[in-house]
Design a protein around this motif. Structure first.
Motif, PDB file in Angstrom:
ATOM      1  N   PHE A 245      -6.670   6.859  -4.633  1.00 12.77           N
ATOM      2  CA  PHE A 245      -5.225   6.637  -4.605  1.00 12.77           C
ATOM      3  C   PHE A 245      -4.747   6.300  -6.007  1.00 12.77           C
ATOM      4  CE2 PHE A 245      -6.226   6.073  -0.187  1.00 12.77           C
ATOM      5  CZ  PHE A 245      -5.085   6.501   0.487  1.00 12.77           C
ATOM      6  N   LEU A 246      -3.638   6.875  -6.391  1.00 16.29           N
ATOM      7  CA  LEU A 246      -3.009   6.560  -7.671  1.00 16.29           C
ATOM      8  C   LEU A 246      -1.609   6.048  -7.375  1.00 16.29           C
ATOM      9  CD1 LEU A 246      -2.638   6.562 -10.741  1.00 16.29           C
ATOM     10  CD2 LEU A 246      -2.183   9.015 -10.625  1.00 16.29           C
ATOM     11  N   GLY A 247      -1.367   4.780  -7.695  1.00 19.30           N
ATOM     12  CA  GLY A 247      -0.059   4.217  -7.392  1.00 19.30           C
ATOM     13  C   GLY A 247       0.178   2.889  -8.079  1.00 19.30           C
ATOM     14  N   VAL A 248       1.382   2.393  -7.889  1.00 15.42           N
ATOM     15  CA  VAL A 248       1.859   1.190  -8.571  1.00 15.42           C
ATOM     16  C   VAL A 248       1.347  -0.065  -7.876  1.00 15.42           C
ATOM     17  CG1 VAL A 248       3.933  -0.165  -9.049  1.00 15.42           C
ATOM     18  CG2 VAL A 248       3.921   2.305  -9.478  1.00 15.42           C
ATOM     19  N   THR A 249       0.788  -0.979  -8.655  1.00  9.89           N
ATOM     20  CA  THR A 249       0.419  -2.303  -8.134  1.00  9.89           C
ATOM     21  C   THR A 249       1.062  -3.428  -8.937  1.00  9.89           C
ATOM     22  OG1 THR A 249      -1.580  -2.433  -9.502  1.00  9.89           O
ATOM     23  CG2 THR A 249      -1.823  -1.442  -7.312  1.00  9.89           C
ATOM     24  N   SER A 250       1.702  -3.093 -10.053  1.00 14.50           N
ATOM     25  CA  SER A 250       2.352  -4.120 -10.867  1.00 14.50           C
ATOM     26  C   SER A 250       3.534  -4.728 -10.110  1.00 14.50           C
ATOM     27  CB  SER A 250       2.852  -3.515 -12.179  1.00 14.50           C
ATOM     28  OG  SER A 250       3.643  -4.451 -12.898  1.00 14.50           O
ATOM     29  N   PRO A 251       3.584  -6.054  -9.968  1.00 13.58           N
ATOM     30  CA  PRO A 251       4.705  -6.697  -9.261  1.00 13.58           C
ATOM     31  C   PRO A 251       6.051  -6.393  -9.900  1.00 13.58           C
ATOM     32  CG  PRO A 251       2.904  -8.253  -9.626  1.00 13.58           C
ATOM     33  CD  PRO A 251       2.589  -7.030 -10.443  1.00 13.58           C
ATOM     34  N   ASP A 252       6.063  -6.106 -11.202  1.00 10.57           N
ATOM     35  CA  ASP A 252       7.320  -5.863 -11.909  1.00 10.57           C
ATOM     36  C   ASP A 252       8.021  -4.592 -11.435  1.00 10.57           C
ATOM     37  OD1 ASP A 252       6.862  -8.127 -13.408  1.00 10.57           O
ATOM     38  OD2 ASP A 252       5.916  -7.044 -15.061  1.00 10.57           O
ATOM     39  N   LEU A 253       7.266  -3.684 -10.784  1.00  9.53           N
ATOM     40  CA  LEU A 253       7.850  -2.418 -10.338  1.00  9.53           C
ATOM     41  C   LEU A 253       8.307  -2.469  -8.877  1.00  9.53           C
ATOM     42  CD1 LEU A 253       5.491   0.127 -12.140  1.00  9.53           C
ATOM     43  CD2 LEU A 253       7.663  -0.850 -12.901  1.00  9.53           C
ATOM     44  N   HIS A 254       8.068  -3.592  -8.210  1.00  7.99           N
ATOM     45  CA  HIS A 254       8.672  -3.917  -6.902  1.00  7.99           C
ATOM     46  C   HIS A 254       8.375  -2.884  -5.803  1.00  7.99           C
ATOM     47  CE1 HIS A 254      10.746  -7.071  -9.069  1.00  7.99           C
ATOM     48  NE2 HIS A 254      11.275  -6.183  -9.878  1.00  7.99           N
ATOM     49  N   ASP A 255       7.177  -2.353  -5.780  1.00  5.81           N
ATOM     50  CA  ASP A 255       6.769  -1.487  -4.668  1.00  5.81           C
ATOM     51  C   ASP A 255       5.726  -2.235  -3.851  1.00  5.81           C
ATOM     52  OD1 ASP A 255       6.245   0.560  -2.928  1.00  5.81           O
ATOM     53  OD2 ASP A 255       4.969   1.692  -4.311  1.00  5.81           O
TER      54      ASP A 255
END
Length: 355
Positions: A245-255
């Motif tokens: 899986f390739l995806g956002v985990t940074s809290p700053d990006l709010h996903d």
């Protein structure tokens, strides 16, 4: 004799009245939040498959690579590197819906890599204004799709929706298996499409809305910071034949969303998708008791609770018998839940207490 008959019918009327009141409450959806709260307490960890990995767009990766959104060339280079040790499937939970802010040539880099890729890639689609009314999804939404130039390789590139359903308390507990396009064609869920490419043969579900069985709390699925694949050959070789899986985990990006495991800590959307794939491939699942069976159970426990006062003398004995019955009832419900069978806890217990 006459007194016994009056008592008998009196207890039965009490039982039926209690069952009726609680059934109305149950079918009306009252105490749903309390039901979810209790069930969340019972959620337990499940084994996580070792072949599921998250390439994490985390805060560290954004710091090292640069401001988000990144250029499409970054993703193109990552796909090119993965060709040497191809994963079983690459699930990209990023919607490339708008032209790159770096210009047409930047989109061309990624389009070319997608066109020549040698392993399956699933791209995410997002349905806007998704509504669920009375357990049914209303087909009034529209899709946010990737640019058409990224979809030319029909053999290796597929689309799937990444929508998760949130309950009234904001917790992600369900997802739709399929959503319909405007032309009535069906678009599978992101996790279902990935699971099928990862080896899932079939899914047994009588409903389009499926409850999620989470395997672990946030961070429980292995994460590899995205930036590391550009600097470590061992990382790349370790991704061969994996479900990546390739995806956002940074809290700053709010996903991110709350889950039954959260305890106040949200889980990134890509990790929720990975948990669903783990659930599908491992054969986990929740089976909810039908409404009619639950209503029958509500009336049954009401009658049992009321009749204990008829067949046992005094007050202490029937009250004690009811507490023992209630304890056994709770234990049975917990055992069923751990085995994946969800019995309505709140209303069935209210029924015997009220009776």
């Amino acid at each position: 004799m006459k007194k016994n008959i009056i008592l008998k019918y009196g207890y039965l009327i009490i039982a039926l009245f209690a069952g009726f009141i609680v059934s109305i409450s149950y079918t009306g959806g009252l105490f749903k939040g309390s039901e979810y709260f209790f069930e969340d307490i019972l959620v337990s960890a499940k084994p996580i498959r070792s072949d599921i990995v998250i390439l994490s767009i985390d805060s560290d990766s954004i710091f090292k690579i640069g401001q988000w959104p990144w250029s499409r060339k970054i993703f193109a280079e990552a796909v090119n590197l993965l060709k040497k040790n191809p994963p079983k499937v690459l699930a990209i939970d990023v919607v490339f819906a708008e032209p790159s802010r770096f210009g047409e040539a930047d989109d061309a880099f990624l389009a070319l890599e997608f066109k020549n890729v040698n392993f399956p890639i699933v791209l995410s689609v997002e349905a806007n204004s998704l509504q669920v009314l009375k357990g049914e999804i209303k087909n009034t939404y529209s899709f946010l799709n990737p640019l058409s130039r990224f979809l030319e390789n029909k053999e290796k590139i597929s689309l799937a929706h990444a929508n998760i359903l949130l309950d009234q308390d904001g917790v992600a507990r369900k997802f739709p298996l399929v959503l319909k396009n405007q032309d009535e064609s069906e678009l599978k869920s992101f996790s279902l499409q990935v699971a099928e490419l990862g080896g899932l043969e079939k899914i047994s579900s009588v409903s389009n809305i499926v409850r999620i069985v989470y395997g672990a709390e946030t961070g429980g699925i292995r994460r590899i910071p995205f930036w590391r694949i550009f600097n470590d050959e061992n990382i790349l070789s370790g991704l061969k034949d994996k479900i990546v899986f390739l995806g956002v985990t940074s809290p700053d990006l709010h996903d991110e969303h709350l889950t039954p495991f959260s305890r106040g800590i949200s889980m990134p959307g890509v990790e929720i998708q990975a948990n669903i794939v783990n659930m599908l491939l491992s054969g986990y699942g929740f089976k909810e008791i039908p409404v009619l069976i639950t209503i029958i159970a509500i009336f049954a426990v009401s009658i049992i609770a009321s009749f204990s006062f008829l067949f046992l003398n005094g007050v202490f004995k029937p009250v004690l018998a009811n507490f023992i019955f209630g304890f056994i009832l709770v234990v049975v419900m917990i055992i069923f839940f751990t085995e994946g069978v969800v019995i309505n806890f709140i209303h069935i217990n209210i029924a015997w207490m009220l009776a």
